[in-house]
Scaffold this motif. Structure first.
Motif, PDB file in Angstrom:
ATOM      1  N   SER A 115       0.821  -1.208   0.000  1.00 21.07           N
ATOM      2  CA  SER A 115       0.000   0.000   0.000  1.00 21.07           C
ATOM      3  C   SER A 115       0.858   1.262   0.000  1.00 21.07           C
ATOM      4  O   SER A 115       2.057   1.232   0.311  1.00 21.07           O
ATOM      5  CB  SER A 115      -0.904   0.019   1.233  1.00 21.07           C
ATOM      6  N   ALA A 116       0.208   2.377  -0.313  1.00 23.45           N
ATOM      7  CA  ALA A 116       0.901   3.666  -0.261  1.00 23.45           C
ATOM      8  C   ALA A 116       1.420   3.946   1.144  1.00 23.45           C
ATOM      9  O   ALA A 116       2.535   4.457   1.314  1.00 23.45           O
ATOM     10  CB  ALA A 116      -0.041   4.782  -0.718  1.00 23.45           C
ATOM     11  N   ALA A 117       0.637   3.610   2.150  1.00 22.40           N
ATOM     12  CA  ALA A 117       1.069   3.842   3.533  1.00 22.40           C
ATOM     13  C   ALA A 117       2.332   3.053   3.850  1.00 22.40           C
ATOM     14  O   ALA A 117       3.258   3.576   4.504  1.00 22.40           O
ATOM     15  CB  ALA A 117      -0.050   3.463   4.502  1.00 22.40           C
ATOM     16  N   GLU A 118       2.391   1.791   3.402  1.00 21.72           N
ATOM     17  CA  GLU A 118       3.578   0.976   3.654  1.00 21.72           C
ATOM     18  C   GLU A 118       4.787   1.489   2.878  1.00 21.72           C
ATOM     19  O   GLU A 118       5.924   1.411   3.354  1.00 21.72           O
ATOM     20  CB  GLU A 118       3.303  -0.477   3.277  1.00 21.72           C
ATOM     21  N   ARG A 119       4.559   2.031   1.688  1.00 21.88           N
ATOM     22  CA  ARG A 119       5.671   2.504   0.866  1.00 21.88           C
ATOM     23  C   ARG A 119       6.316   3.766   1.425  1.00 21.88           C
ATOM     24  O   ARG A 119       7.461   4.086   1.079  1.00 21.88           O
ATOM     25  CB  ARG A 119       5.202   2.740  -0.574  1.00 21.88           C
ATOM     26  N   ALA A 121       6.181   4.379   4.928  1.00 24.20           N
ATOM     27  CA  ALA A 121       6.284   4.209   6.380  1.00 24.20           C
ATOM     28  C   ALA A 121       7.645   4.655   6.901  1.00 24.20           C
ATOM     29  O   ALA A 121       7.746   5.277   7.978  1.00 24.20           O
ATOM     30  CB  ALA A 121       6.028   2.742   6.755  1.00 24.20           C
ATOM     31  N   GLU A 124       7.833   8.468   7.241  1.00 25.53           N
ATOM     32  CA  GLU A 124       7.174   8.951   8.458  1.00 25.53           C
ATOM     33  C   GLU A 124       8.054   8.724   9.674  1.00 25.53           C
ATOM     34  O   GLU A 124       8.089   9.532  10.606  1.00 25.53           O
ATOM     35  CB  GLU A 124       5.831   8.247   8.627  1.00 25.53           C
ATOM     36  N   ASP A 156      -1.647   9.276  -3.912  1.00 29.06           N
ATOM     37  CA  ASP A 156      -1.706   8.953  -2.487  1.00 29.06           C
ATOM     38  C   ASP A 156      -0.334   9.139  -1.836  1.00 29.06           C
ATOM     39  O   ASP A 156      -0.205   9.803  -0.792  1.00 29.06           O
ATOM     40  CB  ASP A 156      -2.194   7.510  -2.322  1.00 29.06           C
ATOM     41  N   MET A 157       0.707   8.577  -2.446  1.00 28.67           N
ATOM     42  CA  MET A 157       2.044   8.699  -1.878  1.00 28.67           C
ATOM     43  C   MET A 157       2.502  10.153  -1.829  1.00 28.67           C
ATOM     44  O   MET A 157       3.053  10.624  -0.825  1.00 28.67           O
ATOM     45  CB  MET A 157       3.039   7.864  -2.694  1.00 28.67           C
ATOM     46  N   ARG A 160       0.803  12.066   0.962  1.00 28.42           N
ATOM     47  CA  ARG A 160       1.365  11.693   2.265  1.00 28.42           C
ATOM     48  C   ARG A 160       2.723  12.361   2.485  1.00 28.42           C
ATOM     49  O   ARG A 160       3.022  12.847   3.587  1.00 28.42           O
ATOM     50  CB  ARG A 160       1.504  10.176   2.369  1.00 28.42           C
ATOM     51  N   ASP A 163       2.164  16.057   3.136  1.00 32.74           N
ATOM     52  CA  ASP A 163       1.628  16.268   4.484  1.00 32.74           C
ATOM     53  C   ASP A 163       2.703  16.125   5.549  1.00 32.74           C
ATOM     54  O   ASP A 163       2.614  16.748   6.627  1.00 32.74           O
ATOM     55  CB  ASP A 163       0.495  15.271   4.758  1.00 32.74           C
TER      56      ASP A 163
END
Length: 303
Positions: A115-119, A121, A124, A156-157, A160, A163
């Motif tokens: 996922s975009a969140a995992e890519r 992580a 962050e 999405d990426m 993120r 942000d």
């Protein structure tokens, strides 16, 4: 076309990459300590920016492990030398299909689609000043696989990363990637100033001939900041080409293993060679502080 050289350019050192180079050169760093030390040495040699991937310390195989990234960033930021940290966000989008008569299901070996969140992580967790966004899908280089970056995934990426306050470095492997990068700016997802890396000679993206290179350069908006590199034996020729195009420079073991015929390079040696070429062209080399000022970067500590 008139020459439009910058008075000063910055050097990015791409210190390890995600290819299978770990078994071709003992100079390719593997562990977080080795990667950080190689980045620091490159900074001492004149690199204002270090672009980092991580690898499994034992096997050298490319990795996405967040704790490895944190150790690399912690070591670089704890060093006495100043340098801008640039982390990849390119991994996690690899698809390996089955044979041509039965392409599905996908092969588990080599497929890494998350996922975009995992890519992001590790971004962050580390808050680098810059992170890369591979702005398109393509058949990629060493193996029979597809580097997959759909429009939805990229939006999405990128959102993120924005942000998080991280400067996005667009990695463009063909003109269509620049086209979509402009769309991300138009949609307000990526703020100005935009930094773009023109990636030349990577099979099967833009070839590294000068006609194609100038097509790429001419598709970069005039208010963007661009850099460029070519892989393999044309790496140093592209130092000069990038400067002549009004851009900045990238070198490093991600893109080329050799300093001269028969002599494996270190990252610091590649940076030193690039710096010699740049200065011989009458152009100065930017410091990390000058890069931060130009790109409006924010230097932050680990969360």
């Amino acid at each position: 076309m008139p020459l439009a050289l910058r008075k000063k350019v910055f050097i990015t050192a791409a210190v390890t990459g995600s290819g299978s180079t770990q078994d071709r050169s003992d100079k390719v760093p593997r562990s977080p300590q080795q990667i950080a030390e190689s980045a620091i040495d490159a900074a001492r040699a004149g690199a204002a920016v270090v672009h980092c991937h991580v690898r499994d310390p034992d096997t050298g195989v490319p990795s996405r492990d967040v704790h490895l990234y944190r150790e690399v960033v912690e070591r670089i930021r704890g060093a006495e030398v100043d340098v801008v940290v640039n982390l990849t966000a390119g991994m996690g989008g690899d698809l390996v299909f089955g044979p041509t008569d039965a392409p599905l299901p996908l092969k588990s070996e080599g497929t890494d689609m998350v996922s975009a969140a995992e890519r992001v992580a590790h971004l962050e967790a580390c808050l680098p000043e810059i992170a890369t966004l591979d702005c398109g899908t393509m058949n990629f280089a060493e193996a029979d696989y597809v580097m997959t970056n759909t429009p939805g995934m990229l939006r999405d990426m990128a959102q993120r990363m924005t942000d998080l306050g991280i400067q996005i470095e667009i990695e463009a492997f063909d003109t269509g990637h620049l086209w979509f990068a402009k769309e991300l700016v138009k949609e307000g997802i990526i703020p100005a100033p935009v930094m773009v890396q023109l990636c030349m000679g990577v099979p099967w993206g833009a070839p590294d001939d000068l006609n194609t290179f100038m097509a790429m350069v001419n598709n970069v908006p005039s208010d963007w900041v661009h850099s460029a590199f070519a892989i393999g034996r044309h790496q140093m020729a592209y130092v000069a080409a990038a400067v002549l195009s009004g851009g900045n420079v990238r070198v490093g073991l991600e893109d080329n293993l050799w300093l001269d015929k028969g002599r494996l390079a270190t990252n610091a040696e590649l940076v030193e060679r690039a710096a010699t070429i740049i200065r011989a062209m009458g152009v100065e080399i930017m410091t990390p502080a000058e890069v931060r000022n130009e790109l409006n970067l924010t230097e932050r500590a680990l969360p």
